[in-house]
Design a protein around this motif. Structure first.
Motif, mmCIF file in Angstrom:
data_model
loop_
_atom_site.group_PDB
_atom_site.id
_atom_site.type_symbol
_atom_site.label_atom_id
_atom_site.label_comp_id
_atom_site.label_asym_id
_atom_site.label_seq_id
_atom_site.Cartn_x
_atom_site.Cartn_y
_atom_site.Cartn_z
ATOM 1 N N ALA A 416 1.082 -1.122 -0.069
ATOM 2 C CA ALA A 416 -0.048 0.199 -0.225
ATOM 3 C C ALA A 416 0.778 1.199 -0.202
ATOM 4 O O ALA A 416 0.666 2.216 -0.757
ATOM 5 N N ALA A 417 1.934 1.299 0.601
ATOM 6 C CA ALA A 417 2.808 2.183 0.623
ATOM 7 C C ALA A 417 3.556 2.561 -0.538
ATOM 8 O O ALA A 417 3.818 3.681 -1.079
ATOM 9 N N VAL A 418 3.763 1.405 -1.213
ATOM 10 C CA VAL A 418 4.487 1.766 -2.696
ATOM 11 C C VAL A 418 3.522 2.371 -3.543
ATOM 12 O O VAL A 418 3.720 3.248 -4.310
ATOM 13 N N ALA A 419 2.094 1.998 -3.415
ATOM 14 C CA ALA A 419 1.102 2.600 -4.510
ATOM 15 C C ALA A 419 0.893 4.047 -3.922
ATOM 16 O O ALA A 419 0.737 4.899 -4.806
ATOM 17 N N ALA A 420 1.262 4.372 -2.742
ATOM 18 C CA ALA A 420 0.986 5.568 -2.320
ATOM 19 C C ALA A 420 2.296 6.618 -2.663
ATOM 20 O O ALA A 420 1.828 7.905 -2.828
ATOM 21 N N LEU A 421 3.168 5.939 -3.198
ATOM 22 C CA LEU A 421 4.338 6.711 -3.816
ATOM 23 C C LEU A 421 3.781 7.431 -5.128
ATOM 24 O O LEU A 421 4.275 8.484 -5.598
ATOM 25 N N ALA A 422 2.834 6.923 -5.869
ATOM 26 C CA ALA A 422 2.252 7.746 -7.009
ATOM 27 C C ALA A 422 1.321 8.951 -6.668
ATOM 28 O O ALA A 422 1.242 9.823 -7.556
ATOM 29 N N LEU A 423 0.992 9.068 -5.484
ATOM 30 C CA LEU A 423 0.215 10.169 -5.234
ATOM 31 C C LEU A 423 0.923 11.542 -5.454
ATOM 32 O O LEU A 423 0.581 12.569 -6.078
ATOM 33 N N PRO A 424 2.236 11.879 -4.932
ATOM 34 C CA PRO A 424 2.858 12.964 -5.032
ATOM 35 C C PRO A 424 3.369 13.220 -6.740
ATOM 36 O O PRO A 424 3.407 14.422 -7.153
ATOM 37 N N ALA A 425 3.655 12.066 -7.205
ATOM 38 C CA ALA A 425 3.821 12.257 -8.523
ATOM 39 C C ALA A 425 2.866 12.696 -9.511
ATOM 40 O O ALA A 425 3.209 13.324 -10.535
ATOM 41 N N ALA A 426 1.483 12.438 -9.146
ATOM 42 C CA ALA A 426 0.248 12.710 -9.823
ATOM 43 C C ALA A 426 0.157 14.565 -9.879
ATOM 44 O O ALA A 426 -0.394 14.841 -10.870
ATOM 45 N N ARG A 427 0.974 15.078 -9.170
ATOM 46 C CA ARG A 427 0.890 16.522 -9.044
ATOM 47 C C ARG A 427 1.416 17.136 -10.598
ATOM 48 O O ARG A 427 1.195 18.123 -10.815
ATOM 49 N N ALA A 428 2.423 16.170 -11.214
ATOM 50 C CA ALA A 428 3.074 16.636 -12.439
ATOM 51 C C ALA A 428 1.928 16.266 -13.660
ATOM 52 O O ALA A 428 2.461 16.900 -14.580
ATOM 53 N N LEU A 429 1.098 15.870 -13.154
ATOM 54 C CA LEU A 429 0.196 15.462 -14.466
ATOM 55 C C LEU A 429 -0.667 16.518 -14.888
ATOM 56 O O LEU A 429 -0.620 17.497 -13.870
ATOM 57 N N PRO A 430 -1.264 16.746 -16.132
ATOM 58 C CA PRO A 430 -1.841 17.918 -16.625
ATOM 59 C C PRO A 430 -3.253 18.100 -15.881
ATOM 60 O O PRO A 430 -3.804 17.070 -15.570
ATOM 61 N N GLY A 431 -3.938 19.125 -15.850
ATOM 62 C CA GLY A 431 -5.174 19.472 -15.263
ATOM 63 C C GLY A 431 -6.305 19.392 -16.548
ATOM 64 O O GLY A 431 -5.679 19.073 -17.595
ATOM 65 N N PRO A 432 -7.504 19.666 -16.221
ATOM 66 C CA PRO A 432 -8.408 19.300 -17.356
ATOM 67 C C PRO A 432 -8.187 20.521 -18.480
ATOM 68 O O PRO A 432 -8.684 19.894 -19.477
ATOM 69 N N SER A 433 -7.760 21.578 -18.361
ATOM 70 C CA SER A 433 -7.775 22.321 -19.552
ATOM 71 C C SER A 433 -6.762 21.690 -20.574
ATOM 72 O O SER A 433 -6.776 21.861 -21.820
ATOM 73 N N ALA A 434 -5.666 21.116 -20.115
ATOM 74 C CA ALA A 434 -4.599 20.469 -20.737
ATOM 75 C C ALA A 434 -5.299 19.147 -21.541
ATOM 76 O O ALA A 434 -4.685 18.872 -22.623
ATOM 77 N N ILE A 435 -6.324 18.464 -20.950
ATOM 78 C CA ILE A 435 -6.529 17.402 -21.404
ATOM 79 C C ILE A 435 -7.752 17.597 -22.590
ATOM 80 O O ILE A 435 -7.873 17.070 -23.598
ATOM 81 N N THR A 436 -8.630 18.760 -22.501
ATOM 82 C CA THR A 436 -9.638 19.168 -23.250
ATOM 83 C C THR A 436 -9.083 19.719 -24.496
ATOM 84 O O THR A 436 -9.580 19.697 -25.475
#
Length: 473
Positions: A416-436
């Motif tokens: 579970a801790a390994v999966a939680a490492l992805a949470l801070p990394a998700a901040r680098a992903l684009p928001g809704p404007s970049a997707i649409t």
């Protein structure tokens, strides 16, 4: 190639690989008895495939970018089917191991092409929907694999598991090779041949093969890890100096792409490590037989399909950042629920959370990786995505095996801790404007060089869990 045929081909390629991997798990005990193989030899029927496919995925994607995704996909499908026939006719386990490695080579050719073809056929802002269909099909294949494999092994023997690959290989491989590639074919000039970056491909293959072998060996191979690290260091040095590197800077230099790849590694490691440990929880702690164990885990496949279908709408409303973070949190919660679950209802809820989280993350992260790549490097982007979904499960199962001695509860908490490492990394992903909003097309040079690839302005018409790591990508 029209979009419907492209999507069907992409789904077929992914499903064939998924079914082959999950069905092999069921077939291995029968193969073990009939061929009088040792346990180490049976393990190598999985390891040989994993090492071959993981080491070649990125280079195979580069081949697709250079010679055409459809052509490479067709070659991969037909080769995968031919190798499957060879395995089905193999007289001994040595032949099975060798042909599984060959099958891995062709599997490496077809997997990145399934994503590269989608990138070429669909506008970048409409990729989420076909990726959701592809991910949902993988979820169905992963759920059906043990059932199909069990039925085939029971009725016809373990060899039948491999013969089922022949029909889809012919049905989709032959048309892909016989239909002309859309757009002008790039000229095979010396500079184009050099652009394949064979030294970089060799170093990357050694690095990945060493890593996968090291973590799948029992015990973990220190020599394999050392070789992998040395090759990786040499690869970094080479890529910085190469005129045409295997790993294009516009792909690996993107913060969002790097984060998406890291997220896929983390969540797939957590998921497959959890599934490995869940086998012990269900069959040893709770005393369930394999059939009832499969029934308990069925919500995972169901929610993976449903979440993949809903993900495009989430991406439009929330963007990849919030969608991925929320889905990762669901996956972490699912692992935590399974770490203490003893009742059937709690187990089903835990598996459902795993499926909902992983299905959403897979669509969202893959969309970021493939969408941000130009069509001319879509194969490399697909190869990197596939590599993440091969390395992550191998590492996850290896880690779960090492932690098993301390009990399944603490081991699941670690995952579970390994999966939680992805949470801070998700901040680098684009928001809704970049997707649409689709990214602006780069300006075409006034005088393209002799090796330039012409891209039309409109879209071209056109990943076994315990035994072998990733079942489907």
């Amino acid at each position: 190639m029209n979009r419907s045929w492209t999507l069907a081909s992409s789904v077929a390629g992914a499903v064939v690989v998924a079914l082959d991997g999950t069905a092999l798990t069921v077939a291995q005990p029968s193969l073990h008895r009939e061929l009088h193989a040792t346990f180490a030899e049976v393990q190598w029927t999985s390891t040989a495939y994993l090492v071959a496919v993981a080491s070649l995925l990125v280079f195979a994607g580069r081949l697709g970018d250079r010679y055409g995704q459809r052509r490479v996909f067709g070659l991969g499908m037909l080769g995968f089917g031919a190798a499957s026939v060879g395995i089905g006719l193999a007289p001994g386990v040595g032949w099975v191991i060798g042909l599984r490695a060959v099958q891995g080579v062709f599997g490496a050719l077809l997997q990145p092409a399934t994503l590269g073809m989608l990138r070429a056929a669909y506008p970048s802002d409409r990729l989420a929907s076909p990726l959701a269909v592809r991910t949902g099909a993988i979820g169905l294949a992963a759920a059906a694999g043990p059932l199909v494999g069990g039925a085939l092994v029971t009725g016809l023997g373990w060899r039948a598991v491999f013969f089922v690959n022949v029909l889809p290989a012919l049905a989709f491989g032959l048309p892909a090779l016989l239909r002309p590639e859309p757009g002008p074919a790039p000229a095979p000039t010396p500079s184009a041949r050099q652009s394949l970056d064979l030294p970089g491909a060799a170093l990357l293959a050694v690095a990945l093969a060493g890593l996968v072998y090291a973590v799948t060996a029992r015990p973990v191979s220190g020599t394999g890890l050392a070789l992998s690290l040395l090759a990786a260091a040499l690869l970094v040095r080479h890529e910085r100096r190469a005129a045409s590197p295997l790993l294009p800077p516009e792909v690996i230099g993107s913060r969002a792409v790097g984060a998406a790849l890291g997220i896929l590694v983390a969540v797939s490691a957590s998921l497959f490590g959890t599934l490995f440990l869940a086998t012990y929880v269900l069959q040893r702690r709770l005393g369930l037989d394999p059939f009832h164990s499969a029934l308990c885990s069925l919500p995972l496949a169901v929610l993976m399909v449903l979440s993949a279908a809903l993900c495009p709408a989430l991406l439009r409303q929330c963007g990849a950042r919030l969608t991925t973070a929320g889905a990762t949190a669901l996956l972490v919660l699912g692992v935590l629920v399974l770490s203490g679950a003893t009742a059937t209802v709690a187990l089903g809820c835990g598996f459902a959370l795993l499926g909902a989280g992983f299905g959403t993350v897979m669509v969202a992260a893959t969309q970021v990786i493939v969408r941000r790549a130009e069509v001319t490097v879509a194969g490399v982007a697909g190869g990197l995505q596939q590599t993440a979904l091969n390395v992550g499960p191998a590492v996850g199962v290896a880690g779960a095996t090492a932690l098993l001695a301390g009990g399944t509860g603490p081991a699941l908490l670690a995952l579970a801790a390994v999966a939680a490492l992805a949470l801070p990394a998700a901040r680098a992903l684009p928001g809704p404007s970049a997707i649409t909003t689709p990214p602006p097309a780069p300006a075409a040079p006034a005088l393209p060089g002799p090796t330039a690839i012409t891209t039309p302005p409109a879209p071209a018409p056109d990943d076994p869990v315990p035994a072998s790591g990733p079942a489907a990508r």
